[in-house]
Design a protein around this motif. Structure first.
Motif, PDB file in Angstrom:
ATOM      1  N   ALA A   1       4.075   5.771  -0.956  1.00 41.56           N
ATOM      2  CA  ALA A   1       4.975   5.065  -0.039  1.00 41.56           C
ATOM      3  C   ALA A   1       6.367   5.694  -0.055  1.00 41.56           C
ATOM      4  N   LYS A   2       6.864   6.004  -1.251  1.00 39.01           N
ATOM      5  CA  LYS A   2       8.185   6.643  -1.356  1.00 39.01           C
ATOM      6  C   LYS A   2       8.170   8.014  -0.686  1.00 39.01           C
ATOM      7  N   ALA A   3       7.099   8.762  -0.911  1.00 36.28           N
ATOM      8  CA  ALA A   3       6.995  10.095  -0.301  1.00 36.28           C
ATOM      9  C   ALA A   3       6.888   9.994   1.220  1.00 36.28           C
ATOM     10  N   ASN A   4       6.150   8.988   1.717  1.00 41.97           N
ATOM     11  CA  ASN A   4       6.014   8.814   3.162  1.00 41.97           C
ATOM     12  C   ASN A   4       7.347   8.436   3.797  1.00 41.97           C
ATOM     13  N   ALA A   5       8.129   7.597   3.106  1.00 46.07           N
ATOM     14  CA  ALA A   5       9.461   7.248   3.620  1.00 46.07           C
ATOM     15  C   ALA A   5      10.342   8.489   3.694  1.00 46.07           C
ATOM     16  N   GLU A   6      10.304   9.302   2.647  1.00 46.90           N
ATOM     17  CA  GLU A   6      11.116  10.518   2.629  1.00 46.90           C
ATOM     18  C   GLU A   6      10.646  11.496   3.702  1.00 46.90           C
ATOM     19  N   ARG A   7       9.340  11.621   3.855  1.00 47.40           N
ATOM     20  CA  ARG A   7       8.788  12.554   4.838  1.00 47.40           C
ATOM     21  C   ARG A   7       9.216  12.179   6.255  1.00 47.40           C
ATOM     22  N   ASN A   8       9.294  10.880   6.519  1.00 48.72           N
ATOM     23  CA  ASN A   8       9.655  10.417   7.856  1.00 48.72           C
ATOM     24  C   ASN A   8      11.137  10.106   8.004  1.00 48.72           C
ATOM     25  N   LYS A   9      11.907  10.494   6.959  1.00 50.58           N
ATOM     26  CA  LYS A   9      13.366  10.317   6.981  1.00 50.58           C
ATOM     27  C   LYS A   9      13.757   8.859   7.236  1.00 50.58           C
TER      28      LYS A   9
ATOM     29  N   THR B   1      14.437   1.786   3.087  1.00 50.80           N
ATOM     30  CA  THR B   1      13.322   1.174   2.371  1.00 50.80           C
ATOM     31  C   THR B   1      13.493   1.347   0.868  1.00 50.80           C
ATOM     32  N   ARG B   2      12.964   0.386   0.121  1.00 48.04           N
ATOM     33  CA  ARG B   2      12.839   0.480  -1.336  1.00 48.04           C
ATOM     34  C   ARG B   2      11.444   0.009  -1.712  1.00 48.04           C
ATOM     35  N   PHE B   3      10.868   0.628  -2.736  1.00 43.25           N
ATOM     36  CA  PHE B   3       9.509   0.271  -3.131  1.00 43.25           C
ATOM     37  C   PHE B   3       9.453  -0.024  -4.627  1.00 43.25           C
ATOM     38  N   PHE B   4       8.727  -1.110  -4.967  1.00 38.42           N
ATOM     39  CA  PHE B   4       8.569  -1.519  -6.354  1.00 38.42           C
ATOM     40  C   PHE B   4       7.086  -1.603  -6.692  1.00 38.42           C
ATOM     41  N   CYS B   5       6.744  -1.180  -7.897  1.00 38.20           N
ATOM     42  CA  CYS B   5       5.366  -1.270  -8.361  1.00 38.20           C
ATOM     43  C   CYS B   5       5.209  -2.521  -9.207  1.00 38.20           C
ATOM     44  N   GLY B   6       4.271  -3.367  -8.836  1.00 36.20           N
ATOM     45  CA  GLY B   6       4.021  -4.573  -9.618  1.00 36.20           C
ATOM     46  C   GLY B   6       3.207  -5.565  -8.827  1.00 36.20           C
TER      47      GLY B   6
ATOM     48  N   GLY C   1       0.818  -1.205   0.000  1.00 32.84           N
ATOM     49  CA  GLY C   1       0.000   0.000   0.000  1.00 32.84           C
ATOM     50  C   GLY C   1       0.849   1.251   0.000  1.00 32.84           C
ATOM     51  N   ILE C   2       0.513   2.196   0.877  1.00 32.19           N
ATOM     52  CA  ILE C   2       1.277   3.449   0.952  1.00 32.19           C
ATOM     53  C   ILE C   2       2.461   3.343   1.913  1.00 32.19           C
ATOM     54  N   GLY C   3       2.789   2.103   2.308  1.00 35.91           N
ATOM     55  CA  GLY C   3       3.998   1.882   3.089  1.00 35.91           C
ATOM     56  C   GLY C   3       3.825   1.923   4.588  1.00 35.91           C
ATOM     57  N   THR C   4       2.609   1.801   5.098  1.00 39.58           N
ATOM     58  CA  THR C   4       2.403   1.912   6.542  1.00 39.58           C
ATOM     59  C   THR C   4       3.121   0.795   7.304  1.00 39.58           C
ATOM     60  N   ILE C   5       2.882  -0.461   6.916  1.00 37.10           N
ATOM     61  CA  ILE C   5       3.557  -1.571   7.600  1.00 37.10           C
ATOM     62  C   ILE C   5       5.051  -1.552   7.286  1.00 37.10           C
ATOM     63  N   SER C   6       5.410  -1.225   6.034  1.00 34.98           N
ATOM     64  CA  SER C   6       6.827  -1.190   5.649  1.00 34.98           C
ATOM     65  C   SER C   6       7.617  -0.258   6.558  1.00 34.98           C
ATOM     66  N   LEU C   7       7.091   0.934   6.802  1.00 32.65           N
ATOM     67  CA  LEU C   7       7.817   1.907   7.607  1.00 32.65           C
ATOM     68  C   LEU C   7       7.847   1.507   9.079  1.00 32.65           C
ATOM     69  N   ALA C   8       6.795   0.825   9.543  1.00 34.77           N
ATOM     70  CA  ALA C   8       6.815   0.313  10.914  1.00 34.77           C
ATOM     71  C   ALA C   8       7.886  -0.763  11.062  1.00 34.77           C
TER      72      ALA C   8
END
Length: 543
Positions: free
Chosen positions: A342-350, A354-359, A314-321
């Motif tokens: 997800a990429k923007a959320n990772a950047e926003r939270n410094k 993390t890496r994110f792939f679409c597929g 999704g937008i990276g919620t579990i990933s960032l946790a």
């Protein structure tokens, strides 16, 4: 023999619940589903829809009430399709959900797990942070609310105990604006009219984002609408128009226009900040989501060194946790906008690990496996239909130490856990979390661990050849196993290497592929180890 036909009346005892929250009774071995009933109760039931061995009924007279029965705290309970459990105590609801998860895991998954009590909500009211209200013009005037069960008949709902009061105020102001300016509601039958849905997001800071879903690219009287909504709800920070001109049941269309303010709001979760636009996926119960994700992170048992693969991120919620305790996290999601978020959320939270792939989840996992990415932990949070048929084998082929499965449907969770068991992963821990109080939905987290090769039920043979034999390409058994250990962090036996070689027509000594005694049980090479051995054989140019 009982009269098994429509409109017949029967006195029935409610035994249990269905996955949809209906009471379940039996009539001479045949099953009857009755909404609004509680197990242990006796009812006079009218059969409304009858099939060969299944019927749906309506309780017409309560003969023996349950101690768990309460007066519903909603005036349209039973008429609206949103809630299934408002007629019982919250304790009975949690017990029903425990039964549902436990039954699915045992009966469908064949799993013998101790299921702790469901983690219930401290407050089962006003928890929905996203509400989508259908709009329709009916015989009694304009209706903005919720659908009746199993229909598209819109009930005019002034307030709902599950939605924030901000939604109630915005709905009232929006309805008054439509009536004052004679703005037509959309008609599904003719595909005419303008307003399809009123969509509201809220956050813990008391802010609201409002979206009007319309069958057109413009709204009339926009300044008046903005003024009315802002006067009704001071926390409103934006008004967005979504254009949906398709003849479809899908709520949101592809085009967005910001009519006033901003087109997003921010929410904090697990100590991080997320930006939510109208189409962003975000769990609807903030407090319970924190508990759900904390459980997933706990099951992952991270030490700060692991590579974690988060599928359906999704937008990276579990990933960032997970990233707060992992070496690195790789997220995959099929929705392009979600990956950008997800990429923007990772950047926003410094968050830099993390890496994110679409597929598609299966395709991304297969690609990473081919590239030699070997995650120690894989986390999956699939949609209600569960994992696609090819995904369990792909997960197993990557040979993670642990798989954390977050599920919104116990039945598909049990099915997938059974598949993973066959591929070498055994469910060892489980916890259900109630994200949707007063409805039949329940979330579950399961930890699956890679099984050891030795078990009480099998005698696994792991013997070495008496001498190293030069093979095509110059690789010995030890070299093959050492390469697999280095590349995949996976131990394989000489027996498994011999089995895979024989599969590909590489046969030296017949005895390598046979057990040492006639009574010994010889295991077949697990899929994930077979994949690793084949990769080694390709590396050494043997196949």
């Amino acid at each position: 023999m009982a009269d098994w036909k429509k409109n017949s009346l029967h006195d029935l005892h409610i035994d249990s619940y269905t996955a949809q929250g209906f009471g379940l009774a039996r009539l001479e071995g045949r099953v009857v589903f009755i909404p609004g009933t509680i197990r242990g109760e006796d009812w006079t039931v009218q059969l409304l829809k009858v099939q060969k061995n299944i019927a749906w009924g309506r309780g017409v007279k309560l003969l023996t009430p349950s101690p768990a029965r309460v007066e519903p705290d909603c005036p349209i309970s039973g008429k609206c399709g949103g809630c299934q459990y408002r007629h019982m105590t919250y304790e009975e609801e949690l017990s029903a959900k425990w039964d549902r998860v436990n039954d699915a895991l045992r009966r469908l998954g064949g799993l013998d797990l101790e299921l702790p009590p469901v983690l219930g909500a401290e407050d089962p009211l006003r928890y929905r942070n996203k509400v989508q209200l259908p709009v329709a013009q009916g015989k009694n005037g304009l209706s903005i609310g919720y659908f009746r069960p199993r229909s598209h008949d819109v009930l005019d709902v002034e307030d709902c105990p599950l939605q924030p009061l901000a939604v109630t105020r915005l709905r009232e102001a929006f309805k008054a604006w439509m009536e004052q300016w004679s703005v037509p509601a959309y008609d599904e039958g003719t595909c005419q009219g303008l307003i399809r849905h009123l969509y509201v997001r809220t956050n813990q800071a008391g802010q609201s984002l409002c979206c009007v879903v319309a069958n057109g690219k413009k709204l009339p009287q926009v300044p008046e609408l903005v003024d009315a909504l802002r006067a009704a709800e001071p926390g409103l920070i934006g008004l967005v128009l979504n254009v949906n001109q398709a003849d479809t049941n899908v709520i949101l269309g592809p085009e967005y226009r910001t009519l006033w303010g901003q087109d997003f709001l921010e929410e904090t979760l697990c100590g991080m900040t997320f930006r939510l636009s109208v189409p962003s996926f975000f769990q609807i119960n903030w407090a319970q989501t924190q508990r759900l994700y904390a459980q997933a992170v706990d099951f992952a048992a991270l030490t700060g060194q692991e590579t974690v693969l988060d599928l359906y991120c999704g937008i990276g919620t579990i990933s960032l946790a997970l990233a707060q305790k992992a070496g690195q996290v790789i997220g995959a999601e099929i929705v392009p906008q979600a990956i950008e978020d997800a990429k923007a959320n990772a950047e926003r939270n410094k968050v830099e690990n993390t890496r994110f792939f679409c597929g598609d989840a299966g395709a991304v996992a297969a690609q990473l496996a081919q590239e030699g990415v070997r995650p120690q932990v894989i986390c999956v949070d699939p949609p209600r239909k569960g994992l696609a048929p090819e995904v369990p084998a792909i997960l197993a082929s990557m040979a993670p130490e642990r798989i954390v499965y977050v599920s919104c449907d116990p039945a598909t969770l049990a099915r997938d856990a059974k598949r993973l068991e066959e591929l070498g992963y055994r469910a060892v821990k489980v916890q259900a979390v109630d994200l949707f109080p007063r409805t039949a939905h329940v979330e579950t987290v399961v930890l699956l661990g890679r099984k050891f090769e030795k078990s009480r039920d099998h005698v696994y043979l792991d013997y070495e050849p008496s001498a190293e034999i030069d093979l095509p390409g110059g690789a010995t058994y030890s070299e093959i196993k050492q390469w697999i250990q280095a590349e995949y962090d996976l131990k394989v036996s000489s027996l498994y290497v011999a089995q895979v070689k024989q599969k590909h027509g590489i046969v030296e000594r017949e005895c390598y592929n046979k057990p040492k005694s006639e009574n010994a049980k010889q295991p077949k090479c697990p899929p994930e180890k077979e994949a690793a051995i084949e990769a080694a054989l390709k590396h050494f140019k043997m196949i």
